[in-house]
Design an enzyme around this catalytic site. Structure first.
Site, PDB file in Angstrom:
ATOM      1  N   ASP A  21       0.830  -1.200   0.000  1.00 37.72           N
ATOM      2  CA  ASP A  21       0.000   0.000   0.000  1.00 37.72           C
ATOM      3  C   ASP A  21       0.868   1.256   0.000  1.00 37.72           C
ATOM      4  O   ASP A  21       0.605   2.210  -0.743  1.00 37.72           O
ATOM      5  CB  ASP A  21      -0.920   0.010   1.219  1.00 37.72           C
ATOM      6  CG  ASP A  21      -1.993  -1.071   1.152  1.00 37.72           C
ATOM      7  OD1 ASP A  21      -2.060  -1.762   0.123  1.00 37.72           O
ATOM      8  OD2 ASP A  21      -2.751  -1.209   2.123  1.00 37.72           O
ATOM      9  N   GLU A 283       0.092  -6.097  -5.372  1.00 39.06           N
ATOM     10  CA  GLU A 283      -0.448  -5.215  -6.410  1.00 39.06           C
ATOM     11  C   GLU A 283       0.629  -4.421  -7.141  1.00 39.06           C
ATOM     12  O   GLU A 283       0.671  -4.408  -8.370  1.00 39.06           O
ATOM     13  CB  GLU A 283      -1.457  -4.258  -5.784  1.00 39.06           C
ATOM     14  CG  GLU A 283      -2.062  -3.258  -6.760  1.00 39.06           C
ATOM     15  CD  GLU A 283      -3.181  -2.439  -6.134  1.00 39.06           C
ATOM     16  OE1 GLU A 283      -3.303  -1.250  -6.457  1.00 39.06           O
ATOM     17  OE2 GLU A 283      -3.946  -2.998  -5.334  1.00 39.06           O
TER      18      GLU A 283
END
Length: 378
Positions: A21, A283
């Site tokens: 993140d 991600e």
């Protein structure tokens, strides 16, 4: 597209159990700043930036200020803070209530000049699932609290033109074209002699020991370059527990392993450009592997409580138009089902990734779309 006005952005990031993140938020902050915007990145644990982006917390990147997201945020800090044009809640975090209350006061009739509310964006996780296109850019009215009556907007990164796109620097193709992998390997102390290069950034894949043995017993010399942290621990665990593997490695010499220290984001990107096959996780590294253009295998973040990651992985492989061998490899690597690891089909995997990369390059990147969206909503 005409130039968009310069805006001030507050981006909020909470570090949960890994650094993905924060990595995405840092890349986004840099890309917004490179377009002339001012960014305040609020993060509850910025320690990883020491290696991910050296100098970040000291203001080394013009236009980006890293601020501590304390609980609560100091009232004196809030009082002295110039109001932002845009708020970004990254990946489901909730902006501190005292932060919202301070801005709501300024935006009320009794505040300073009745300041307009910020464009409030909920930046979601990346997925190729069908709901992303349906939900992207939808409003969500604020029904409670000091900001009642305001609007949040869902913003979904994605792989299709009907989504918010992916992070991509404007100079990325030029930097890749000028890259020299032999120089990069020498600079990192890796004695490359022409063998196949593979990067490893993973969690704890159940098939890791099997794959290491396959390379060790194979006909093609392989150099595995392992990232620091969980990937390095997983490889070392596999070497210690896969019966006879170390003896095979010592005897045949077909598999050699290099371990990297924690590296800044540009060095990680260069690692992906260097290798013939990349194993990525989460991600941020998935997106960077797509831009790298080499065949890759994705270790998706596991959600064992409901196995929601299974559908997410299948949706991505469907968008990718992955050939059957690549789909089977992904399922085995992620511990889904009982099928064994298939043999890689290098040419088919490469063609698949090149086609996907070309589709993505034809779309606007995430930062560009966010800037356009914020300007329209203001």
């Amino acid at each position: 597209m005409p130039d968009q006005p310069s805006l001030t952005w507050d981006i909020f990031c909470q570090v949960v159990d890994n650094h993905g993140d924060l990595g995405v938020c840092w890349r986004l902050s840099r890309q917004l700043a490179s377009r002339g915007h001012a960014v305040r990145l609020w993060v509850d644990d910025a320690s990883a930036l020491a290696w991910m982006a050296p100098g970040a917390t000291q203001g080394a990147v013009p236009g980006v200020q890293v601020l501590p997201w304390t609980q609560p945020i100091d009232a004196a800090v809030l009082a002295a803070l110039p109001p932002a044009d845009v708020w970004v809640e990254a990946f489901g975090c909730a902006i501190a209530p005292e932060f919202i209350a301070a801005r709501a006061h300024l935006s009320s009739a009794g505040g300073q000049n009745g300041l307009k509310p910020p464009v409030w964006i909920n930046l979601e996780y990346l997925s190729a699932e069908p709901y992303v296109e349906r939900m992207h850019a939808l409003p969500s009215p604020v029904l409670h609290g000091p900001a009642v009556g305001w609007t949040k907007w869902f913003f979904y990164p994605g792989f299709t033109p009907a989504t918010g796109g992916l992070l991509r620097e404007h100079d990325l193709p030029a930097r890749q074209a000028a890259f020299d992998r032999a120089d990069w390997l020498r600079a990192h102390g890796i004695d490359w002699r022409g063998e196949r290069l593979v990067s490893m950034f993973c969690y704890e894949p159940p098939a890791l020991g099997t794959l290491l043995r396959r390379w060790a017993e194979g006909d093609e010399p392989t150099r595995l370059i392992v990232t620091a942290g969980r990937a390095a621990a997983a490889v070392q665990h596999a070497l210690a527990h896969e019966i006879g593997l170390q003896r095979v490695m010592d005897g045949r010499g077909q598999l050699s392993i290099s371990y990297l220290p924690p590296v800044p984001q540009p060095d990680y990107d260069a690692l992906l450009w260097t290798c013939d096959l990349n194993f990525v996780r989460g991600e941020d590294s998935l997106v960077r592997a797509l831009w790298a253009g080499a065949p890759f295998v994705w270790h998706i973040y596991p959600q064992p409580e409901d196995n929601a990651h299974h559908a997410k992985l299948d949706a991505f492989l469907h968008w990718l138009n992955a050939p059957p061998s690549l789909r089977q490899f992904h399922r085995a690597w992620n511990g889904i089902g009982a099928d064994p690891l298939p043999a890689p089909e290098a040419a088919a995997w490469q063609a698949c990734v090149h086609a996907a990369r070309a589709r993505l390059l034809a779309q606007d990147d995430l930062a560009t779309q966010l800037v356009r969206f914020a300007a329209q909503k203001r």
